[in-house]
Write an enzyme that holds these catalytic residues in place. Structure first.
Site, short mmCIF file in Angstrom:
data_model
loop_
_atom_site.label_atom_id
_atom_site.label_comp_id
_atom_site.label_asym_id
_atom_site.label_seq_id
_atom_site.Cartn_x
_atom_site.Cartn_y
_atom_site.Cartn_z
N PHE A 29 94.73 12.50 49.59
CA PHE A 29 93.68 11.68 49.02
C PHE A 29 92.69 11.22 50.07
O PHE A 29 92.00 10.22 49.90
CB PHE A 29 94.29 10.52 48.25
CG PHE A 29 95.21 11.04 47.18
CD1 PHE A 29 94.67 11.65 46.06
CD2 PHE A 29 96.58 10.99 47.33
CE1 PHE A 29 95.49 12.18 45.09
CE2 PHE A 29 97.41 11.51 46.36
CZ PHE A 29 96.87 12.11 45.23
N ALA A 30 92.63 11.99 51.13
CA ALA A 30 91.67 11.65 52.17
C ALA A 30 90.78 12.85 52.42
O ALA A 30 91.18 13.98 52.25
CB ALA A 30 92.39 11.27 53.45
N LYS A 31 89.54 12.54 52.79
CA LYS A 31 88.74 13.62 53.35
C LYS A 31 88.25 13.13 54.69
O LYS A 31 88.16 11.92 54.94
CB LYS A 31 87.62 14.04 52.41
CG LYS A 31 86.51 13.07 52.24
CD LYS A 31 85.53 13.58 51.20
CE LYS A 31 84.63 12.44 50.80
NZ LYS A 31 84.09 12.55 49.49
N ASP A 139 106.34 12.87 60.94
CA ASP A 139 105.60 14.00 60.36
C ASP A 139 104.97 14.85 61.45
O ASP A 139 103.79 15.22 61.39
CB ASP A 139 104.52 13.49 59.39
CG ASP A 139 104.05 14.61 58.44
OD1 ASP A 139 104.74 15.64 58.36
OD2 ASP A 139 103.00 14.43 57.81
#
Ligand code: 6BB
Length: 684
Positions: A29-31, A139
């Site tokens: 949900f990021a750009k 991650d």
């Protein structure tokens, strides 16, 4: 030049302080857009998130922000500024023009042991620091390591990091990260120690650097989990005994038998050719305040140095923080510690530092396609000596203010405890290969030794997996973390393996949901800023009809459509607008060889373009064409699973045609296989 303002009203704060350029990536949900901090003139990366889209993931963003605020290290991407509006969150971050380590590895196939060591020491340094601050990253993967202009690594994406209350020695339960890099204890849903799990991921990462592929890989999640839980992988023949030993010590199934980051700092493999342990302490501790930067800011703000220092020390991650940190960065790079002169107009005679600059006055927005373009970020490329000067081209300002439609021509490139060294390699030949790595493994097969010494797991453990099952259309977006998944369902990989996705109609039946379709619509919009279509004659007429009728599956914009292609198209017809015709007539760009360019043996760019154009439909890949650039997408369950660009270009030395590739969205390894597949099938 900066792209036209596309973010909602609340983003005024962003435009007050930054010029905003093209989108360089989107996922989840990021750009991420490129930007420039007006007052210092420094380049930045801007991560943009929409709160509504974030939904349940909003706390993760908060975790990331809090973690990044407290981290300041030469190999951790710096957070400069956080802007929160009622609808959006903007994170202004350190600029790393070299892009992802992942792309660097695949461009080179794999790295030499020497180059791997340079990078691995930086990774160990970053991780030792992060752990020293009480955080586990959770991650770690080559997509989350960016390369800066000095070719140094910077760790990003702390959205999954954890800071156990009682310290890092305390056990965690949440299972996260990318399956291929996840430690066995993590995928089995056991409680685990974050730092131990990070070391496993570092082992997988080290393997990827040295080999160019993953030690544990499979299209099927459950098979992958089983492989990880067994901890067996093949050591290709090119690995040195020292590398094999280190990998084995890091990828121990029993976390208690794994090396610790502390042990990595002065490990013989890590120290080779350096003869010194890894420096992990921060060279830029937050406590130290630089007097030159304070002086420059004080003059600009018309304040005393004392009050300026006090303001900086508040670390509010506002215009003061970003200005100070970017001035400091300038100083470290030998540039003058200077802020830009004050603007001619300043609404209420407040200082620019507090007021922000009115960027529009300084920018050229042109409606005329042929207008001279100024203000592009491309002149900055000189700052980045190891990347050739073709990374950015001017952005045409034409798109509607819909948030993202201005991706016109994005060019991106596009380092005291007990020791355990026990190893006895056991060769095993002819292992079954995964389809993914068939080609490469064929080279490797018969030349590998399988790691067995790291297995300390009971068979009963093997089937207990805690990672989410493969994504289904019904699994809500809140349960997924796109771009974090190395694994895809067989469907998601359909394009790689030559199967199912029909790009025209969103698939996934009823459960693919209206929401998905809406999202798809938005994504179509995002990538539909160029509009050349390629259709077979029969599909062409249908698609044109749809364009006029506003067919729901397609985006209509000013009589131009963004089209999809089905398998088996035998002929590609391009419909050219004058500007596109001009783009083709002018020929491909001439660029220098760079790591994201595949060289062909051909000299005719049109032939190469046509070969690629004819192959894309066969692989179920949607594309739009602008001149010699193809913006490609794959779809699954009504969602864009992958977005990338292919650009046919001319190389200068040797004078052959090249194909520049750039991933914009989607899983890195799936992208690698897909592009390899396209280029090899195109026989170029
Ligand atoms: C960041 C960045 C910083 O990018 C798509 C996702 C910083 C990206 C960058 C670049 C290439 C050229 C110029 C600048 C913090 N979080 C995420 C970030 C994510 C994108 C990386 C590229 N692939 N500089 N740049 F990557």
């Amino acid at each position: 030049m900066p792209v036209e303002r596309t973010e909602p009203r609340g983003a005024d704060e962003l435009y007050k302080y930054y010029e905003v350029y093209e989108t360089i990536g989107s996922g989840g949900f990021a750009k991420v857009k490129l930007g420039r901090h007006i007052l210092t003139g420094e380049k930045v990366a801007i991560k943009i998130m929409n709160k509504k889209d974030l939904g349940e993931d909003l706390p993760r963003v908060k975790v990331e922000i809090e973690a990044m605020k407290s981290l300041s290290h030469q190999h951790v991407c710096r957070l400069y500024h956080v802007i929160e509006t009622s609808t959006q969150i903007f994170m202004v971050l350190e600029y790393c023009p070299g892009g992802e380590l992942f792309d660097y590895i695949i461009a080179k196939d794999r790295l030499s042991e020497e180059e791997t060591r340079v990078f691995f020491r930086q990774i160990v340094s970053a991780m030792a620091y992060v752990h020293s601050q009480g955080y586990a990253h959770r991650d770690l993967k080559p997509e989350n390591l960016l390369i800066d202009e000095d070719h140094n690594l910077k760790l990003i994406d702390f959205g999954l990091c954890a800071k156990p209350k009682g310290g890092l020695g305390y056990e965690l339960m949440t299972c996260c990260g990318s399956p291929a890099y996840a430690a066995p204890e993590l995928i089995q849903g056991k409680s685990y120690i974050g730092s131990e799990a990070d070391v496993w991921s570092m082992g997988v990462l080290l393997f990827a650097l040295l080999c160019g592929y993953l030690p544990f890989d499979d299209d099927n999640c459950m098979v992958l989990y089983r492989k990880i839980a067994r901890g067996k992988y093949d050591n290709p023949q090119w690995l040195s005994p020292g590398s094999i030993l280190l990998l084995n010590q890091m990828m121990q199934v029993d976390p208690k038998r794994r090396l610790t980051v502390r042990q990595l700092l002065d490990h013989p493999w890590v120290m080779k050719d350096y003869n010194s342990p890894v420096e992990w302490r921060s060279r830029q501790p937050l406590g130290h305040i630089d007097e030159d930067c304070i002086t420059e800011m004080a003059v600009n703000m018309k304040r005393s140095r004392q009050s300026t220092t006090a303001l900086v020390k508040e670390w509010r991650y506002d215009q003061t923080t970003v200005t100070y940190l970017l001035l400091l960065s300038k100083k470290h790079r030998g540039k003058p510690v200077r802020l830009r002169p004050e603007p001619a107009v300043c609404e209420d005679s407040c200082s620019p530092l507090h007021q922000g600059l009115q960027t529009r006055d300084a920018l050229h927005f042109s409606e005329d396609e042929d207008a001279v373009i100024v203000g592009s970020l491309d002149y900055y490329i000189d700052d980045c000596p190891w990347v050739s000067g073709t990374q950015y081209t001017p952005q045409r300002v034409t798109g509607p203010p819909d948030g993202t439609a201005n991706i016109k021509d994005t060019r991106l490139p596009s380092p005291s405890v007990e020791k355990r060294y026990a190893y006895s390699p056991t060769p095993e030949r002819g292992r079954t290969t995964t389809p993914h790595h068939q080609e490469r493994r064929e080279r490797v097969q018969g030349q590998t030794s399988e790691n067995k010494e790291n297995i300390a797991v009971q068979e009963k453990d093997v089937e207990i997996f805690a990672l989410p099952p493969p994504r289904t259309p019904a699994s809500s977006k809140k349960n997924t973390r796109p771009n974090k998944n190395v694994l895809s369902t067989p469907n998601q990989n359909a394009n790689v393996n030559g199967a199912k996705t029909n790009a025209v109609t969103p698939k996934g039946g009823g459960s693919a949901s209206k929401e998905n379709n809406k999202k798809r619509g938005a994504e179509v919009k995002e990538l539909a800023s160029t509009e050349l279509l390629a259709f077979s004659p029969e599909r062409r007429s249908r698609s044109l009809d749809m364009a006029f009728m506003g067919d729901s599956g397609k985006k209509k914009r000013g009589g131009k459509v963004f089209g999809s292609l089905e398998r088996g198209l035998d002929k590609v017809i391009t419909m050219l607008t004058p500007s596109k015709r001009r783009a083709l007539r002018d020929g491909p760009r001439k660029i220098k060889a760079q790591y994201n360019v595949t060289l062909t043996s051909q000299t005719n760019p049109d032939q190469v373009l046509n070969q690629i154009l004819s192959i894309l439909p066969e692989k179920n890949i949607d594309f739009t064409q602008k001149g010699y650039t193809l913006k490609c997408q794959t779809w699954d369950f009504g969602k864009v699973t992958m977005a990338f660009e292919l650009e046919v270009c001319m190389l200068q030395r040797p004078e052959v045609v090249g194909v520049r590739r750039q991933r914009l969205k989607g899983d890195a390894w799936v992208y690698k296989h897909l592009v390899e597949n396209i280029l090899s099938t195109s026989r170029i």
